[in-house]
Design a protein around this motif. Sequence first.
Motif, mmCIF file in Angstrom:
data_model
loop_
_atom_site.group_PDB
_atom_site.id
_atom_site.type_symbol
_atom_site.label_atom_id
_atom_site.label_comp_id
_atom_site.label_asym_id
_atom_site.label_seq_id
_atom_site.Cartn_x
_atom_site.Cartn_y
_atom_site.Cartn_z
ATOM 1 N N ALA A 1 -2.189 -6.375 -2.254
ATOM 2 C CA ALA A 1 -2.654 -6.586 -0.996
ATOM 3 C C ALA A 1 -1.381 -6.175 -0.090
ATOM 4 C CB ALA A 1 -2.731 -8.022 -0.690
ATOM 5 N N VAL A 2 -0.314 -6.234 -0.329
ATOM 6 C CA VAL A 2 0.660 -5.770 0.448
ATOM 7 C C VAL A 2 0.690 -4.438 0.496
ATOM 8 C CG1 VAL A 2 3.419 -5.550 0.743
ATOM 9 C CG2 VAL A 2 2.314 -7.710 -0.130
ATOM 10 N N GLU A 3 0.422 -3.704 -0.400
ATOM 11 C CA GLU A 3 0.343 -2.043 -0.231
ATOM 12 C C GLU A 3 -0.931 -1.741 0.597
ATOM 13 O OE1 GLU A 3 -0.045 1.668 -3.374
ATOM 14 O OE2 GLU A 3 0.040 -0.188 -3.947
ATOM 15 N N GLN A 4 -1.973 -2.358 0.345
ATOM 16 C CA GLN A 4 -3.069 -2.077 1.270
ATOM 17 C C GLN A 4 -2.782 -2.542 2.638
ATOM 18 O OE1 GLN A 4 -6.013 -5.009 -0.197
ATOM 19 N NE2 GLN A 4 -7.006 -3.325 -1.968
ATOM 20 N N ALA A 5 -2.138 -3.464 2.964
ATOM 21 C CA ALA A 5 -1.700 -3.768 4.304
ATOM 22 C C ALA A 5 -0.698 -2.779 5.060
ATOM 23 C CB ALA A 5 -0.937 -5.114 4.339
ATOM 24 N N GLU A 6 0.181 -2.376 4.097
ATOM 25 C CA GLU A 6 1.077 -1.264 4.558
ATOM 26 C C GLU A 6 0.178 0.177 5.129
ATOM 27 O OE1 GLU A 6 4.090 -0.752 1.818
ATOM 28 O OE2 GLU A 6 5.099 -2.630 2.330
ATOM 29 N N HIS A 7 -0.802 0.311 4.010
ATOM 30 C CA HIS A 7 -1.518 1.427 4.211
ATOM 31 C C HIS A 7 -2.173 1.399 5.534
ATOM 32 C CE1 HIS A 7 -3.667 5.315 3.182
ATOM 33 N NE2 HIS A 7 -4.769 4.419 3.297
ATOM 34 N N ALA A 8 -2.906 0.294 5.955
ATOM 35 C CA ALA A 8 -3.741 0.029 6.905
ATOM 36 C C ALA A 8 -3.335 -0.180 8.148
ATOM 37 C CB ALA A 8 -4.989 -1.096 6.417
ATOM 38 N N TYR B 1 -9.213 -7.756 7.703
ATOM 39 C CA TYR B 1 -9.777 -8.300 6.601
ATOM 40 C C TYR B 1 -8.912 -8.350 5.421
ATOM 41 C CZ TYR B 1 -14.286 -7.767 8.807
ATOM 42 O OH TYR B 1 -15.235 -7.838 9.530
ATOM 43 N N ILE B 2 -7.823 -7.671 5.377
ATOM 44 C CA ILE B 2 -6.723 -7.704 4.256
ATOM 45 C C ILE B 2 -5.929 -8.845 4.707
ATOM 46 C CG2 ILE B 2 -4.495 -6.471 3.515
ATOM 47 C CD1 ILE B 2 -6.160 -3.771 4.085
ATOM 48 N N GLN B 3 -5.652 -9.022 5.846
ATOM 49 C CA GLN B 3 -4.782 -10.317 6.194
ATOM 50 C C GLN B 3 -5.502 -11.556 6.094
ATOM 51 O OE1 GLN B 3 -3.226 -9.276 9.942
ATOM 52 N NE2 GLN B 3 -1.231 -8.279 8.946
ATOM 53 N N SER C 1 -7.505 -12.047 3.300
ATOM 54 C CA SER C 1 -7.916 -12.191 1.967
ATOM 55 C C SER C 1 -6.935 -13.064 1.114
ATOM 56 C CB SER C 1 -8.053 -10.625 1.529
ATOM 57 O OG SER C 1 -6.725 -10.240 1.107
ATOM 58 N N ALA C 2 -7.497 -13.616 -0.119
ATOM 59 C CA ALA C 2 -6.784 -14.460 -0.883
ATOM 60 C C ALA C 2 -5.385 -13.767 -1.328
ATOM 61 C CB ALA C 2 -7.821 -14.769 -2.169
ATOM 62 N N GLY C 3 -5.643 -12.386 -1.775
ATOM 63 C CA GLY C 3 -4.650 -11.643 -2.242
ATOM 64 C C GLY C 3 -3.322 -11.598 -0.961
ATOM 65 N N TRP C 4 -3.565 -11.537 0.125
ATOM 66 C CA TRP C 4 -2.708 -11.549 1.210
ATOM 67 C C TRP C 4 -2.041 -12.711 1.334
ATOM 68 C CZ3 TRP C 4 0.109 -8.119 3.855
ATOM 69 C CH2 TRP C 4 0.920 -8.542 4.925
ATOM 70 N N ARG C 5 -2.837 -13.937 1.125
ATOM 71 C CA ARG C 5 -2.193 -15.260 1.307
ATOM 72 C C ARG C 5 -1.342 -15.474 0.017
ATOM 73 N NH1 ARG C 5 -7.489 -16.444 3.098
ATOM 74 N NH2 ARG C 5 -8.175 -17.203 0.876
ATOM 75 N N ASP C 6 -1.690 -14.945 -1.139
ATOM 76 C CA ASP C 6 -0.684 -15.038 -2.309
ATOM 77 C C ASP C 6 0.299 -13.890 -2.601
ATOM 78 O OD1 ASP C 6 -2.247 -17.321 -2.990
ATOM 79 O OD2 ASP C 6 -3.564 -16.035 -4.468
ATOM 80 N N GLN C 7 0.238 -13.081 -1.394
ATOM 81 C CA GLN C 7 1.186 -11.958 -1.201
ATOM 82 C C GLN C 7 1.104 -11.089 -2.444
ATOM 83 O OE1 GLN C 7 3.828 -10.853 1.595
ATOM 84 N NE2 GLN C 7 1.522 -11.220 2.006
ATOM 85 N N THR C 8 0.134 -10.708 -3.083
ATOM 86 C CA THR C 8 0.046 -10.048 -4.214
ATOM 87 C C THR C 8 0.520 -8.433 -3.915
ATOM 88 O OG1 THR C 8 -2.260 -9.054 -3.787
ATOM 89 C CG2 THR C 8 -1.919 -11.303 -5.112
ATOM 90 N N PRO C 9 1.137 -7.759 -4.806
ATOM 91 C CA PRO C 9 1.507 -6.284 -4.502
ATOM 92 C C PRO C 9 0.550 -5.595 -4.048
ATOM 93 C CG PRO C 9 2.495 -7.060 -6.510
ATOM 94 C CD PRO C 9 1.603 -8.258 -6.150
#
Length: 463
Positions: A418-425, A404-406, A408-416
């Motif tokens: 979203a990137v942090e959430q992705a690393e954690h997940a 779901y993170i990948q 999301s709009a935040g991941w598409r925009d590579q917001t900090p």
Amino acid sequence: MNVQPRQPPHNIEAEQALLGAILLRNDLYGTISAALSPDDFFEPLHGHILYQAGQLITSGRSATPVTLKDAFPDIEVGQNVNLPQYLARLMAAGACLRIEIDTFISRVRDMASMRRMIELGESLARASDDGVQPEKAISEAWARIDEIRDGARHHGRRRGSIADLAPALLDPDTAQVVPTGLADLDRALAGGLRSGRLYILAGRPGMGKTVLGVSVARRAARRGGGVSIFSLEIDEREILARLSADELSHTDRPVSYADIVADKVQDADKGRVTEAIARLSKLPLRIDANGGLSMPEIEASARIDREIFAKINKRLGVVIVDYLGLVKVADRYRGNKVHELGEIALAGKTMAKRLDCAVVMLAQLNRSVESRDDKRPTMSDLRDSGNIEEHADFVGLLYRPLYYIQNSAGWRDQTPEAVEQAEHAANKLELIVGKNRLGPTNLIRLWCDPALSAVDNFSGYGR
């Protein structure tokens, strides 16, 4: 006046049609042999044909007129008819059977029961002539009637008193439990996948249902249980690629299953993939990737697998069906999805009892999950997919937050954020236990890499 002796009840045409059906479609052997034994056939040759066909099929070979004729001496079946000609006639009879297989099985079985009852009556008459005490003769006759009745109505049914059943309960060697090798999951399951039980693993697309199902199959087979995979969605090439990638996932040089499928494995890794496949080929693991199978067809094939495993001293421990929504349904509830899925789940539970194995069915949850802020599934998402829960002994709901993170709009925009959430997940897979007859309903954390089609203990590579 000459009185011709009365022929015992029989139905030669039904016997011929059933044998012909097996010769035309070897996968029907499981269904027919589960309901009839060679002794149920009136014509001795028919019983021999069923037996010899079973020997071929359970050893992995095809039963055809060509392969069967070598199993018999050169005999004349009838006037100017040899065995190959007769087997060809059986196939012609089987071609007319079509959807009436259950009716023909019932006819042959009923005729066999009637012959046994007639034999019982004749044995009572002989007992009277021989001066046997009436009480003893009648008692033995009632016992025999019970055997005939149970054989006709409950083929293969296990029954017994508490005294009969207690040794099996107290002897751990008789417990049919296959560990998955996933420590937290096995603890929740009281040791592993248990015979006679239905396990549902459900999730939305992308949550890792097939990844988990295939990995559990490999792990269970490595721990000694015979495993049958029925893949109704993806073909056997992809299943084998997933198994191979999972096998290599704990090594220093893992290989993507997509690269294996597409034949894009680097030259340096081809030998390792070949070795992984060689190791997998030694496991008691069989794959059926035919689409559009019904539950009776799956059970029939699983019965054949069980006999094949028995020849190498292995028991059929686990049957995995991927996935429930693609199983062909009967006309009874056609159009009513809730009842259709419930009927399939009930058939899975019944198969687990009849085959004395664990049945794992993957299931897809409905879209209501996507409309919520918290995408973690709940049991209500499964209930909306059909009355599956009531038939299951265990329900695990899959949730992979990175998916779901990948998306999301935040991941598409590579917001900090979203990137942090992705690393954690990364590599996290949650198995939310919604129902568990033998343990707690808790959260099981697993490690997962979809690219490698691999699942493992969350704390590390506990192979």
